[in-house]
Design an enzyme around this catalytic site. Structure first.
Site, PDB file in Angstrom:
ATOM      1  N   THR A 201     -28.584 -35.529  17.885  1.00  0.00           N
ATOM      2  CA  THR A 201     -29.824 -35.938  18.566  1.00  0.00           C
ATOM      3  C   THR A 201     -30.684 -36.857  17.786  1.00  0.00           C
ATOM      4  O   THR A 201     -31.715 -37.475  18.186  1.00  0.00           O
ATOM      5  CB  THR A 201     -30.617 -34.614  18.563  1.00  0.00           C
ATOM      6  OG1 THR A 201     -30.560 -34.037  17.058  1.00  0.00           O
ATOM      7  CG2 THR A 201     -30.297 -33.558  19.432  1.00  0.00           C
TER       8      THR A 201
ATOM      9  N   ASP B 216     -28.617 -37.641   8.092  1.00  0.00           N
ATOM     10  CA  ASP B 216     -27.670 -37.255   6.608  1.00  0.00           C
ATOM     11  C   ASP B 216     -28.348 -37.838   5.409  1.00  0.00           C
ATOM     12  O   ASP B 216     -28.392 -37.090   4.392  1.00  0.00           O
ATOM     13  CB  ASP B 216     -26.145 -37.637   6.682  1.00  0.00           C
ATOM     14  CG  ASP B 216     -25.292 -37.199   8.066  1.00  0.00           C
ATOM     15  OD1 ASP B 216     -25.994 -36.096   8.464  1.00  0.00           O
ATOM     16  OD2 ASP B 216     -24.415 -37.830   8.295  1.00  0.00           O
TER      17      ASP B 216
ATOM     18  N   TYR C  93     -17.342 -41.391  17.735  1.00  0.00           N
ATOM     19  CA  TYR C  93     -18.851 -41.039  17.602  1.00  0.00           C
ATOM     20  C   TYR C  93     -19.369 -42.394  18.030  1.00  0.00           C
ATOM     21  O   TYR C  93     -20.596 -42.345  18.795  1.00  0.00           O
ATOM     22  CB  TYR C  93     -18.760 -41.279  15.782  1.00  0.00           C
ATOM     23  CG  TYR C  93     -20.374 -41.060  15.609  1.00  0.00           C
ATOM     24  CD1 TYR C  93     -20.817 -39.623  15.159  1.00  0.00           C
ATOM     25  CD2 TYR C  93     -21.332 -42.054  15.660  1.00  0.00           C
ATOM     26  CE1 TYR C  93     -22.122 -39.412  14.774  1.00  0.00           C
ATOM     27  CE2 TYR C  93     -22.823 -41.832  15.032  1.00  0.00           C
ATOM     28  CZ  TYR C  93     -23.004 -40.517  14.822  1.00  0.00           C
ATOM     29  OH  TYR C  93     -24.311 -40.340  14.342  1.00  0.00           O
TER      30      TYR C  93
ATOM     31  N   GLY D  93     -14.779 -35.464   4.457  1.00  0.00           N
ATOM     32  CA  GLY D  93     -14.377 -35.309   5.676  1.00  0.00           C
ATOM     33  C   GLY D  93     -14.521 -33.833   6.411  1.00  0.00           C
ATOM     34  O   GLY D  93     -14.275 -33.482   7.340  1.00  0.00           O
TER      35      GLY D  93
ATOM     36  N   SER E 114     -20.505 -38.911   2.266  1.00  0.00           N
ATOM     37  CA  SER E 114     -20.737 -40.432   2.168  1.00  0.00           C
ATOM     38  C   SER E 114     -22.197 -40.728   2.165  1.00  0.00           C
ATOM     39  O   SER E 114     -22.776 -41.477   1.446  1.00  0.00           O
ATOM     40  CB  SER E 114     -20.215 -41.339   3.564  1.00  0.00           C
ATOM     41  OG  SER E 114     -20.288 -40.821   4.699  1.00  0.00           O
TER      42      SER E 114
HETATM   43  C1  GLA Z   1     -22.958 -37.539  11.593  1.00  0.00           C
HETATM   44  C2  GLA Z   1     -23.945 -38.514  11.504  1.00  0.00           C
HETATM   45  C3  GLA Z   1     -25.238 -38.232  11.817  1.00  0.00           C
HETATM   46  C4  GLA Z   1     -25.708 -37.226  13.103  1.00  0.00           C
HETATM   47  C5  GLA Z   1     -24.411 -36.229  13.128  1.00  0.00           C
HETATM   48  C6  GLA Z   1     -24.261 -35.329  14.388  1.00  0.00           C
HETATM   49  O1  GLA Z   1     -23.146 -36.452  10.548  1.00  0.00           O
HETATM   50  O2  GLA Z   1     -23.801 -39.247  10.256  1.00  0.00           O
HETATM   51  O3  GLA Z   1     -26.276 -39.247  11.654  1.00  0.00           O
HETATM   52  O4  GLA Z   1     -25.629 -38.015  14.119  1.00  0.00           O
HETATM   53  O5  GLA Z   1     -23.255 -36.840  12.942  1.00  0.00           O
HETATM   54  O6  GLA Z   1     -25.699 -34.802  14.275  1.00  0.00           O
END
Ligand code: GLA
Length: 381
Positions: free
Chosen positions: A34, A169, A219, A119, A125
């Site tokens: 989101t 993150d 992704y 992972g 990261s």
């Molecule tokens: C990864 C991306 C985040 C987010 C999540 C899914 O962790 O780094 O920005 O999009 O996936 O919610």
């Protein structure tokens, strides 16, 4: 490895004392995929992170040793100095993104290690980027605010790693607060801390220990689907800036114009927005049953509509359901990594034992188990 040992290794390598900084990984209770759609996320920082001992070295070079990779790398900070060593690219990217924002950097020496599983969808990261962004800002008194430091980490992913991630993150790693989750509105960057002490429940991660290939290109593909659906909706509804602003009715209007795949991706994102809000409401009156139902709803959406789950994750989700676990879902980007589970105290032992035994019987190895402790964000130690 621990911080004392880290300092000792730094001294041994560089003959000086350094300063230690740390920034954590994160969990996310709900609100997945989101962030890059202008929606809500609900993460918290954890008690595992990256630890780096650092010292400015008076040159224009970075000299870095990764304890985990047992690898040393030295590089300059101009664009053409790109080290092209996977782990070092994160450090290089952070330096470049700070410089691109008009700040002057100096070279530094560093030795670092991490204890966030790599992972596993726990943002190792982002922890790495945030540690160095935070440390350089502090050591050089750059006065960059924490939101911008988060963007430095995010831009590192975009421009030096190749993942078009959202902001969750890095935000969680920098802003984390002990015992609190954070609900962030990714369109406005407004956020709120929510105390999180679910009495009678535990939050536990089960790590499939699989990471499927091509996760980052998949992704990026998801993100492109969302942007495409959003562009079609915005053409009819100019008030829609992000996909999360749209309703399912709006999405249905453009259904004939977009692919079936893009339609499903967008339907998931629009549904997920409501689930985050429902979870926040439920938490306000300790209604963990509703929280759990929303988590299962997210898993269903991520598995069947957004298609970022995998056999191992679906298997763990099914076991959780069979064991009567309150809530369970794939956490983070997907394509492997962990499920996050909200489990009643009295069911915990049986759930873990069953999950290990059944998972092992099917996939030939145990899932790893991490008990979640919601902790502080980036800091100097
Ligand atoms: C990864 C991306 C985040 C987010 C999540 C899914 O962790 O780094 O920005 O999009 O996936 O919610």
């Amino acid at each position: 490895m621990n911080v004392t040992e880290l300092k000792r290794l730094f001294k041994e390598r560089f003959n000086e004392e350094g300063t230690v900084y740390t920034s954590p990984g994160r969990v996310n209770l709900i609100g997945e995929h989101t962030d890059y759609n202008g929606g809500f996320v609900f993460p918290g920082a954890i008690d595992q992170g990256i630890y780096a001992c650092i010292r400015l070295n008076g040159t224009d070079k970075v000299r870095a040793y990764s304890i985990d990779k047992e690898d040393y790398c030295e590089f300059g900070m101009n664009e053409e100095d790109n080290p092209n060593v996977h782990w070092a690219n994160y450090l290089f990217g952070v330096c470049r993104e700070i410089i691109k924002r008009g700040y002057r950097l100096q070279g530094f020496d560093t030795v670092f290690y991490g204890n966030v599983p790599i992972g596993a969808g726990m943002s190792s990261s982002a922890a790495l980027e945030s540690t160095f962004a935070f440390a350089l800002n502090d050591l050089l008194h750059l006065n960059i605010d924490k939101f911008e430091l988060a963007r430095v980490g995010q831009a590192t992913e975009h421009n030096y790693v190749g993942v078009k991630c959202g902001i969750m993150d890095q935000f969680a790693s920098l802003f984390g607060k002990e015992g609190h989750l954070m609900r962030l509105n990714c369109a406005t960057m407004e956020f709120e801390y929510f105390p999180f002490h679910p009495k009678g429940y535990r939050l536990v991660l089960l790590d499939t220990v699989v990471k499927h290939e091509l996760a980052s290109s998949a992704y990026n593909k998801r993100r492109a689907s969302c942007e495409n659906a959003c562009a079609h909706i915005a053409a009819k509804h100019p008030e829609v800036k992000y996909l999360s602003d749209a309703t399912l009715d709006m999405l249905d209007e453009v259904r004939p114009e977009i692919s079936g795949e893009d339609y499903l991706r967008a339907a998931y994102v629009i549904g997920e927005k409501q689930r985050v809000l429902d979870v926040c409401d439920a938490l306000a009156h300790d209604d963990y049953e509703t929280v759990g139902k929303c988590m299962y709803g997210t898993h269903f959406g991520m598995s069947k509509l957004y298609e970022v789950s995998c056999e191992e994750l679906d298997f763990l989700n099914d076991i959780a359901k069979e064991c009567g676990v309150t809530g369970s879902r794939v956490m983070g980007g997907g394509f492997g990594g962990c499920t996050i589970n909200l489990v009643k105290d009295e069911l915990y032992d049986a759930f873990i034992a069953t999950a290990k035994q059944q998972f092992n019987a099917k996939f030939g190895h145990d899932p790893k188990v991490y008990n979640v402790v919601i902790s502080e964000g980036a800091r100097r130690l």
